[in-house]
Design an enzyme around this catalytic site. Structure first.
Site, PDB file in Angstrom:
ATOM      1  N   ARG A   7       0.922  -1.268  -0.046  1.00 56.56           N
ATOM      2  CA  ARG A   7       0.098   0.203   0.035  1.00 56.56           C
ATOM      3  C   ARG A   7       0.899   1.329  -0.046  1.00 56.56           C
ATOM      4  O   ARG A   7       1.857   1.235   0.735  1.00 56.56           O
ATOM      5  CB  ARG A   7      -0.923  -0.086   1.234  1.00 56.56           C
ATOM      6  CG  ARG A   7      -1.997   1.345   1.205  1.00 56.56           C
ATOM      7  CD  ARG A   7      -2.613   1.269   2.286  1.00 56.56           C
ATOM      8  NE  ARG A   7      -3.560   2.393   2.377  1.00 56.56           N
ATOM      9  CZ  ARG A   7      -4.158   2.881   3.393  1.00 56.56           C
ATOM     10  NH1 ARG A   7      -3.987   2.467   4.684  1.00 56.56           N
ATOM     11  NH2 ARG A   7      -5.070   4.057   3.251  1.00 56.56           N
ATOM     12  N   HIS A   8       0.636   2.196  -0.793  1.00 58.50           N
ATOM     13  CA  HIS A   8       1.319   3.443  -0.875  1.00 58.50           C
ATOM     14  C   HIS A   8       1.519   4.390   0.497  1.00 58.50           C
ATOM     15  O   HIS A   8       0.789   3.867   1.519  1.00 58.50           O
ATOM     16  CB  HIS A   8       0.548   4.446  -1.657  1.00 58.50           C
ATOM     17  CG  HIS A   8      -0.847   4.820  -1.055  1.00 58.50           C
ATOM     18  ND1 HIS A   8      -1.113   5.602  -0.145  1.00 58.50           N
ATOM     19  CD2 HIS A   8      -2.080   4.187  -1.555  1.00 58.50           C
ATOM     20  CE1 HIS A   8      -2.374   5.762   0.224  1.00 58.50           C
ATOM     21  NE2 HIS A   8      -2.974   4.780  -0.814  1.00 58.50           N
ATOM     22  N   GLY A   9       2.111   5.103   0.571  1.00 60.01           N
ATOM     23  CA  GLY A   9       2.514   5.892   1.823  1.00 60.01           C
ATOM     24  C   GLY A   9       1.226   6.568   2.294  1.00 60.01           C
ATOM     25  O   GLY A   9       0.512   6.760   1.397  1.00 60.01           O
ATOM     26  N   ASN A  14      -5.405  10.753   4.005  1.00 58.24           N
ATOM     27  CA  ASN A  14      -5.208   9.609   5.184  1.00 58.24           C
ATOM     28  C   ASN A  14      -5.331  10.599   6.489  1.00 58.24           C
ATOM     29  O   ASN A  14      -5.980  10.215   7.389  1.00 58.24           O
ATOM     30  CB  ASN A  14      -4.193   8.760   4.937  1.00 58.24           C
ATOM     31  CG  ASN A  14      -4.132   7.883   4.002  1.00 58.24           C
ATOM     32  OD1 ASN A  14      -2.858   7.836   3.292  1.00 58.24           O
ATOM     33  ND2 ASN A  14      -5.190   7.339   3.391  1.00 58.24           N
ATOM     34  N   GLY A  21     -10.202   7.066  -2.776  1.00 51.87           N
ATOM     35  CA  GLY A  21     -10.256   6.307  -3.797  1.00 51.87           C
ATOM     36  C   GLY A  21      -9.561   6.708  -4.941  1.00 51.87           C
ATOM     37  O   GLY A  21      -8.203   6.814  -5.095  1.00 51.87           O
ATOM     38  N   ARG A  57      -0.034   8.885  -5.937  1.00 49.10           N
ATOM     39  CA  ARG A  57       0.606   8.502  -4.345  1.00 49.10           C
ATOM     40  C   ARG A  57       1.174   7.240  -4.658  1.00 49.10           C
ATOM     41  O   ARG A  57       2.273   7.015  -3.830  1.00 49.10           O
ATOM     42  CB  ARG A  57      -0.618   8.664  -3.426  1.00 49.10           C
ATOM     43  CG  ARG A  57      -1.780   7.604  -3.859  1.00 49.10           C
ATOM     44  CD  ARG A  57      -2.793   7.990  -2.858  1.00 49.10           C
ATOM     45  NE  ARG A  57      -4.061   7.044  -3.063  1.00 49.10           N
ATOM     46  CZ  ARG A  57      -5.109   7.401  -3.769  1.00 49.10           C
ATOM     47  NH1 ARG A  57      -5.316   8.352  -4.305  1.00 49.10           N
ATOM     48  NH2 ARG A  57      -6.084   6.554  -3.798  1.00 49.10           N
ATOM     49  N   GLU A  81      -7.021   2.491  -7.305  1.00 47.49           N
ATOM     50  CA  GLU A  81      -7.837   2.342  -6.366  1.00 47.49           C
ATOM     51  C   GLU A  81      -9.293   2.229  -6.744  1.00 47.49           C
ATOM     52  O   GLU A  81      -9.474   2.652  -7.645  1.00 47.49           O
ATOM     53  CB  GLU A  81      -7.399   3.311  -5.325  1.00 47.49           C
ATOM     54  CG  GLU A  81      -8.453   3.224  -4.029  1.00 47.49           C
ATOM     55  CD  GLU A  81      -8.231   2.004  -3.240  1.00 47.49           C
ATOM     56  OE1 GLU A  81      -8.426   0.882  -3.752  1.00 47.49           O
ATOM     57  OE2 GLU A  81      -8.026   2.198  -2.083  1.00 47.49           O
ATOM     58  N   TYR A  84     -14.730   5.486  -5.820  1.00 49.39           N
ATOM     59  CA  TYR A  84     -15.991   5.651  -4.730  1.00 49.39           C
ATOM     60  C   TYR A  84     -17.115   6.387  -5.251  1.00 49.39           C
ATOM     61  O   TYR A  84     -17.789   6.716  -4.428  1.00 49.39           O
ATOM     62  CB  TYR A  84     -15.323   5.881  -3.227  1.00 49.39           C
ATOM     63  CG  TYR A  84     -14.399   4.840  -2.641  1.00 49.39           C
ATOM     64  CD1 TYR A  84     -14.691   3.381  -2.357  1.00 49.39           C
ATOM     65  CD2 TYR A  84     -13.011   5.255  -2.452  1.00 49.39           C
ATOM     66  CE1 TYR A  84     -13.985   2.466  -1.899  1.00 49.39           C
ATOM     67  CE2 TYR A  84     -12.199   4.145  -1.870  1.00 49.39           C
ATOM     68  CZ  TYR A  84     -12.746   3.153  -1.503  1.00 49.39           C
ATOM     69  OH  TYR A  84     -11.765   2.100  -0.903  1.00 49.39           O
TER      70      TYR A  84
END
Length: 178
Positions: A7-9, A14, A21, A57, A81, A84
């Site tokens: 998973r990306h940083g 976040n 998404g 990202r 991703e 959404y």
């Protein structure tokens, strides 16, 4: 073949607890640090090639990890991703219950975006493609939490509740031998 999914940083979305998404979230300083640490942690894994989601990202995470790994980076749309829809960018805690319900209704398009079935089809096709293109390689795939949830569904026998409840931290990895 070995597949390592990361998973990306950490991103600004976040930190703000916003739905992230297909949105253009950017790595924070902590996310950049996580990406560099990912490269250091994986140095001894014998990575042959890096595959990245086309979202910035993920590309930035792959690029920073690659400062240590020094491998070719290939962009692959299959690992974008989950879209959404109109939930993109909204406060995650405010729509948490709806998200959990949508993860259990595989055919429902969350907010007009993608359904779990559509996402799974895309990601499964991507994994199948990696297996065809790199059968004897160790491949690092830099992608997203929702994608990694589906990756687990590809390789593991998950109940719907396990699928819906799975969460992956930024910079965390999943590893599978094919």
């Amino acid at each position: 073949m070995k597949l390592i999914f990361a998973r990306h940083g950490q991103t600004d979305y976040n930190v703000a607890q916003r739905v992230c998404g297909a949105s253009p979230a950017m790595l924070t300083d902590e996310g950049k640090h996580q990406a560099k640490e990912l490269g250091v942690r994986l140095k001894e894994k014998g990575i042959d090639i890096i595959v990245s989601s086309p979202l910035q990202r993920a590309i930035d995470t792959a690029t920073l990890a690659n400062e240590t790994l020094n491998r070719e980076i290939v962009i692959d749309e299959h690992f974008t991703e989950w879209n959404y829809g109109n939930y993109e960018g909204v406060d995650f805690l405010g729509v948490y219950d709806e998200f959990q319900a949508a993860k259990l209704e595989f055919g429902k398009r969350l907010g007009g975006g993608e359904s779990v079935m559509e996402l799974a089809h895309r990601v499964f096709s991507g994994i199948d493609g990696l297996k065809e293109r790199y059968p004897d390689k160790t491949v690092l795939v830099v992608c997203h939490g929702g994608v990694c949830r589906v990756v687990r569904m590809y390789f593991e026998d998950l109940s719907m509740e396990d699928f819906a409840g799975y969460f992956m931290d930024n910079g965390e990895t999943l590893e599978y031998i094919v």
